[in-house]
Each structure stands twice: as C-alpha cells, then as structure tokens.
Design a protein around this motif. Structure first.
Motif, short mmCIF file in Angstrom:
data_model
loop_
_atom_site.label_atom_id
_atom_site.label_comp_id
_atom_site.label_asym_id
_atom_site.label_seq_id
_atom_site.Cartn_x
_atom_site.Cartn_y
_atom_site.Cartn_z
N LEU A 96 54.78 13.56 51.70
CA LEU A 96 55.02 15.16 52.08
C LEU A 96 53.75 16.27 51.39
O LEU A 96 54.16 15.62 50.18
CB LEU A 96 56.68 15.27 51.65
N ILE B 13 59.37 9.83 61.39
CA ILE B 13 59.67 10.73 61.36
C ILE B 13 61.06 10.78 61.87
O ILE B 13 61.52 10.94 62.84
CB ILE B 13 59.53 11.89 61.32
N ALA C 196 60.25 23.65 57.55
CA ALA C 196 59.18 22.65 58.46
C ALA C 196 57.91 23.19 58.99
O ALA C 196 56.79 22.34 58.90
CB ALA C 196 60.11 22.76 59.72
N LEU D 47 55.58 19.02 60.11
CA LEU D 47 56.38 19.02 60.73
C LEU D 47 57.41 20.01 61.51
O LEU D 47 58.04 19.03 62.37
CB LEU D 47 57.88 19.33 59.08
N VAL E 84 53.28 15.93 56.83
CA VAL E 84 54.10 14.27 56.99
C VAL E 84 52.84 13.38 56.60
O VAL E 84 52.21 13.93 57.38
CB VAL E 84 55.01 14.69 57.77
#
Length: 120
Positions: free
Chosen positions: A57, A4, A79, A23, A84
């Motif tokens: 995602l 990431i 987020a 995230l 992810v």
C-alpha cells in the motif's frame, strides 16, 4: 497478476502487475461494495481494515493520518486515499452507510471516480 480480496463482499479483483491502482476506484469499477460518501478523505466512510498485504500500500497521506490517527496502526486505511501495488486482502464493517448511488450527488461522484485514471 496481483489480486485485491474484498473479504466483506467475497469479491476478488486482479490488476496488472507493475501498476498502482486506487483501492476505492477498483472497488467501484468492480462493484465490490466498499461504502463511500465524499471520496476525498474527509468523511472516513470508506474505512477498510487491511488483513494481508499492507506492504503493498501507498504510505498514508496527511488526510488519512489526521482522520484515522492511531487506527492506522491497527491496519485501518481510507480506500479513496490508498493505492495498491501488490496482493492485498481487506474487509469493512457491512453496517457502514454509503452515499445513495442513485441520488444526483451519488451519480456525479460515481461518474467522476469511474472516469478518472488511476495514476497517483
């Protein structure tokens, strides 16, 4: 290992292949600087714009769809609501204001998120 890329803070974080990670939790654990306040999908403080890797995602949840609306089509996600599973690059507005992590509420929320497991 997928990575990431937190472009605003210049931080890259690897995570184990085959895992789905939250995230915001990854950002908090690695001090990446993603702003947050409620961490429940209600305030929208943790808005990030996905540059690459949107296919890795989780689908937007109801709260995200209600809060972000058409911004979802522009690559904006929350987020705290996003998991992810592969390489992703993202950024956020550096002027977004976060909760004061040294306040009582900030410490409680941070501890809650850091102690929790990633599973959906």
């Amino acid at each position: 290992m997928p990575t990431i890329r937190f472009l605003t803070s210049g931080t890259d974080v690897d995570f184990p292949d085959g895992e789905d990670v939250n995230l915001l939790r990854v950002a908090l654990r690695n001090k990446c600087g993603v702003p947050f306040k409620c961490a429940t999908g209600l305030c929208g403080t943790d808005r990030v714009r996905i540059v690459d890797g949107a296919e890795h995602l989780s689908p937007p949840k109801r709260r995200e769809r209600e809060l972000l609306g058409d911004l979802l089509d522009e690559g904006v996600r929350l987020a705290c609501q996003t998991y992810v599973s592969g390489p992703v690059s993202l950024y956020w507005d550096p002027d977004q204001k976060s909760i004061d992590e040294d306040s009582r509420a900030g410490k409680r929320l941070l501890a809650e998120w850091l102690d929790a497991e990633d599973g959906q």
